[in-house]
Design an enzyme around this catalytic site. Structure first.
Site, mmCIF file in Angstrom:
data_model
loop_
_atom_site.group_PDB
_atom_site.id
_atom_site.type_symbol
_atom_site.label_atom_id
_atom_site.label_comp_id
_atom_site.label_asym_id
_atom_site.label_seq_id
_atom_site.Cartn_x
_atom_site.Cartn_y
_atom_site.Cartn_z
ATOM 1 N N HIS A 214 2.973 7.402 -14.081
ATOM 2 C CA HIS A 214 4.205 6.675 -13.726
ATOM 3 C C HIS A 214 3.977 5.352 -14.499
ATOM 4 C CE1 HIS A 214 0.615 5.350 -11.207
ATOM 5 N NE2 HIS A 214 1.423 4.099 -10.937
ATOM 6 N N ASP B 274 4.554 0.971 -13.671
ATOM 7 C CA ASP B 274 4.723 0.072 -12.426
ATOM 8 C C ASP B 274 5.970 -0.610 -12.163
ATOM 9 O OD1 ASP B 274 1.276 -0.816 -12.363
ATOM 10 O OD2 ASP B 274 2.048 0.850 -11.691
ATOM 11 N N HIS C 176 0.608 5.479 -16.933
ATOM 12 C CA HIS C 176 -0.695 5.805 -16.310
ATOM 13 C C HIS C 176 -0.655 6.357 -15.466
ATOM 14 C CE1 HIS C 176 0.532 1.991 -14.410
ATOM 15 N NE2 HIS C 176 -0.125 2.402 -13.190
ATOM 16 N N ARG D 151 -13.590 7.499 -3.522
ATOM 17 C CA ARG D 151 -13.065 6.511 -4.694
ATOM 18 C C ARG D 151 -12.432 5.244 -3.728
ATOM 19 N NH1 ARG D 151 -8.341 5.462 -7.097
ATOM 20 N NH2 ARG D 151 -8.323 4.888 -9.329
#
EC number: 1.14.11.7
Length: 725
Positions: A580, A582, A652, A662
């Site tokens: 996508h 931002d 990204h 994570r």
């Protein structure tokens, strides 16, 4: 809140003498049989099958339906406001004030309910369709349909109407050029069917003023003022709608009676102040006309003078001086008109009463809005340049002054640095034009221990950087413990399935929530303070490394952990977060990224700071606009930060976390203070209260020899939704 409460009795409404509450007897004309969204969809379907008469029928009905609904809403709200006149509450027992206030609210609500549709959601346009009407998209369909059925004059008007709001539309420009060459097409056919009367009259007035026809200028400028206040009344009435929650805030919104009233009322007042900008805006133009309303009187005072009407010239000059009392030229004009007319005749002439009332109301609204900005952190950007300084609270004035001075200093120093860089670029004539992109990057990281591991060149893109050493191992562990502790304490979205994949869960905490939990003793306060300081550290590094000329403001930030769901990993093919961009909507097939809502168009830079690397998968990667061609990959590890610009140059995604957890701090920044995070202002104030210091501890690590970076923003607006990197 204490300063707001004494104002409440002034807002009491009553519909006549005390009596039973009930709905109004008056009823509005019936709503259109079909809502505008259904009519628009029917018109688009007719266009697709080439049924041109149906396109005309449905699109014209859609435009009329939307206009009728808006007009009905305005009429209803104005009628209900007029029917519930203000009554003084002097002499009443203080204990009755609140009851009378809410009695008035109930009467207003009953009135509004009585003229509302039985199915309000059926007639409410969604954001996307409202955007289509604002862009005048129905006229794009209509101009083709009119042409196909040989109604050329209407086709020309529809094309012109669309082009006025979309001047970059190449195909429509070509259509208009074609129409201009057609036989029988008149200049008057090129009409803007959505032109607003106040702006049309103003333009005519200015045109006649420029042509030195003062009588005609006066006629149209006075008409423009009349139409302006009609439009202003309508605009303000439309602001009184439902509360607009920002992003996913409604999931966590928890306010008591007076907090909820304050939040909603400030939103309404801010919208009403925004009518100044709305009425001064012109379709297809980026910026509104500055000081639009006062400028009417600037033109009028001189037009009346040229017309020999000194009384009116004095009246308009004095009216203009209500907004700009120290304007040297206008004061000189007023002195001249007074001398010509005579002091005795000039003295009794007052500024226009309706403008005095407008100014007084506007200043009272600004006082409330600035007060809520100062005390509650509800941001307000003043649309006017004439607001007296004393309306703004002293503390807020000082904050804004420091920000302006800091921004000016940084801009000057960065400007000097850029001049040196430009000199170097000129000396290297053989270097490609792309090199200029990299030269802007590469500023100092301003913190010891941090180092650039990868830059834009090694990441095969532009405006990208990977920095290691931002956190120590102990700091990473402390922040991970904070996340788990906050999740145990409960922060509103712990343990939920990730919004981006059903194969992972995620939980996290915002900066303000962590500080509040620390204040309550539910998490270590020093850990929450570390979280706050670390986000400031990343912001300053981004500003300095990318050599930004203006400060970055937080748009949204949160600490989030993703955990793989073991039983859902077999045969998994999705990402943890698909590719996508931002600040725009990525269309990978068309290789374009559309910068319009619902994308967070105001975001300018993004960063993610990793807290660990002891998991499988979860790599961060950049791609081309096709969302498939990977250009670079970054493996997470403790203390590693990835920073990049938020635009279409940096698509990204995050690969699937297939085992373990994570954790990272996700940060988004904006260069526009109007879109800075409201929670951040509250967090800044809470840190100052808890730690009794004017500067964040980490800022002291910056040495005097290093380049200065942007000061912490104290502006704030809304928190964006819980989106993730």
């Amino acid at each position: 809140m204490a300063l707001l409460l004494p104002l409440l009795p002034l807002l009491v409404w009553a519909a006549g003498p005390p009596g039973p509450l009930g709905p109004p007897e008056h009823s509005e004309p019936p709503l259109p049989a079909e809502p505008p969204d259904a009519l628009f969809a029917a018109g688009a379907e007719a266009y697709a099958r080439g049924d041109w008469p149906a396109v005309v029928l449905q699109m014209e009905r859609a435009l009329r339906a939307r206009a009728a609904i808006r007009a009905r809403s305005v009429r209803c709200r104005l009628r209900c406001a007029n029917a519930t006149a203000v009554v003084p509450t002097d002499g009443l027992e203080p204990t009755l004030h609140d009851l009378l206030f809410f009695r008035g609210l109930l009467r207003r609500a009953a009135c509004l309910r009585g003229c509302g549709p039985t199915q309000p959601s059926r007639y409410r346009l969604g954001e996307e369709l409202e955007r289509e009407f604002r862009k005048r998209s129905p006229y794009n369909y209509l101009q083709v349909a009119y042409f196909k059925i040989n109604k050329v004059a209407k086709a020309v008007a529809a094309a012109h109407t669309f082009f006025v709001a979309n001047p970059e539309h190449v195909e429509m420009k070509q259509n208009l050029e074609y129409y201009q060459m057609m036989a029988g097409v008149r200049e008057s056919d090129f009409a803007d069917l959505e032109a607003r009367p106040h702006m049309t009259e103003f333009r005519l007035g200015v045109r006649f003023y420029s042509e030195e026809q003062p009588a005609a200028a006066v006629l149209h400028l006075e008409k423009a003022l009349q139409e302006y206040f009609v439009a202003d009344t309508e605009c303000r009435a439309l602001c009184e709608g439902p509360y607009d929650y920002e992003g996913y805030n409604y999931l966590e919104y928890n306010a008591d009676l007076f907090q909820a009233m304050t939040d909603h009322y400030m939103q309404v007042l801010s919208c009403k102040q925004g009518c100044v900008t709305e009425l001064a805006s012109q379709p297809g133009r980026e910026k509104p006309l500055e000081d639009f309303l006062p400028s009417h009187f600037n033109y009028l005072q001189f037009a009346y003078y040229n017309n020999g009407n000194y009384e009116k010239a004095i009246e308009c000059a004095k009216t203009y001086l209500l907004f700009f009392p120290n304007d040297e030229v206008m004061n000189q004009n007023l002195a001249y008109y007074t001398a010509v007319l005579g002091e005795d005749l000039a003295r009794p002439i007052e500024p226009r009463k309706e403008i005095q009332a407008y100014r007084q109301r506007s200043l009272m609204e600004k006082e409330l809005l600035f007060f809520s900005y100062d005390v509650f952190g509800i941001p307000f950007v003043d649309p006017d340049t004439w607001t007296p300084e004393e309306v703004i609270p002293k503390r807020l004035r000082e904050k804004q002054k420091v920000e302006r001075e800091t921004a000016a200093r940084i801009s000057e120093e960065i400007g000097n640095l850029m001049k040196e860089i430009e000199t170097l670029v000129e000396e290297k004539a053989k270097e490609s034009a792309e090199m200029s992109k990299f030269i802007r990057e590469g500023g100092p990281l301003v913190y010891e221990g941090a180092s650039v591991t990868m830059n834009s060149k090694s990441l095969n893109g532009s405006q990208r950087v990977v920095v290691d050493g931002v956190l120590s191992a102990e700091e990473c562990r402390e922040l991970q413990r904070l996340t788990n502790a906050a999740a145990s304490a409960g922060d509103g979205y712990r343990g939920k399935t990730s919004p981006h994949t059903p194969s992972e869960t995620f939980y996290g905490v915002t900066v303000l929530k962590a500080l509040k939990l620390g204040q309550e003793g539910k998490v270590p306060l020093q850990s929450a303070h570390l979280y706050y300081n670390v986000t400031e550290k990343v912001r300053h590094m981004m500003e300095s490394y990318f050599r930004l000329e203006v400060p970055l403001h937080f748009s949204y930030s949160h600490l989030v952990c993703r955990t793989a769901i073991d039983e859902k990993q077999e045969g998994r093919s999705d990402n943890s977060h698909e590719v996508h961009v931002d600040n725009c909507i990525l269309n990978a097939e068309a290789l374009v990224c559309v910068k319009e809502p619902p994308a967070y168009t105001f975001r300018d830079y993004s960063a993610i700071l990793y807290l660990n690397g002891d998991f499988e998968g979860g790599a961060f990667y950049f791609t081309e606009l096709d969302a498939k061609t990977q250009t670079a990959e970054v493996q997470p590890q403790c203390g590693r930060a990835v920073g990049f610009s938020s635009g279409s140059e940096n698509p990204h995604g995050v690969k699937a976390v297939t085992k373990g957890q994570r954790c990272a701090i996700a940060l988004w920044f904006t260069l526009d203070p109007r879109h800075s995070e409201r929670e951040r202002v509250q967090a800044d104030d809470l840190v100052k209260m808890l730690f009794r210091t004017e500067e964040v501890d980490l800022l002291q690590e910056t040495s005097a020899e290093q380049e200065p970076t942007a000061a912490t923003s104290t502006a704030g607006l809304h928190a964006a939704g819980k989106d993730e990197l």
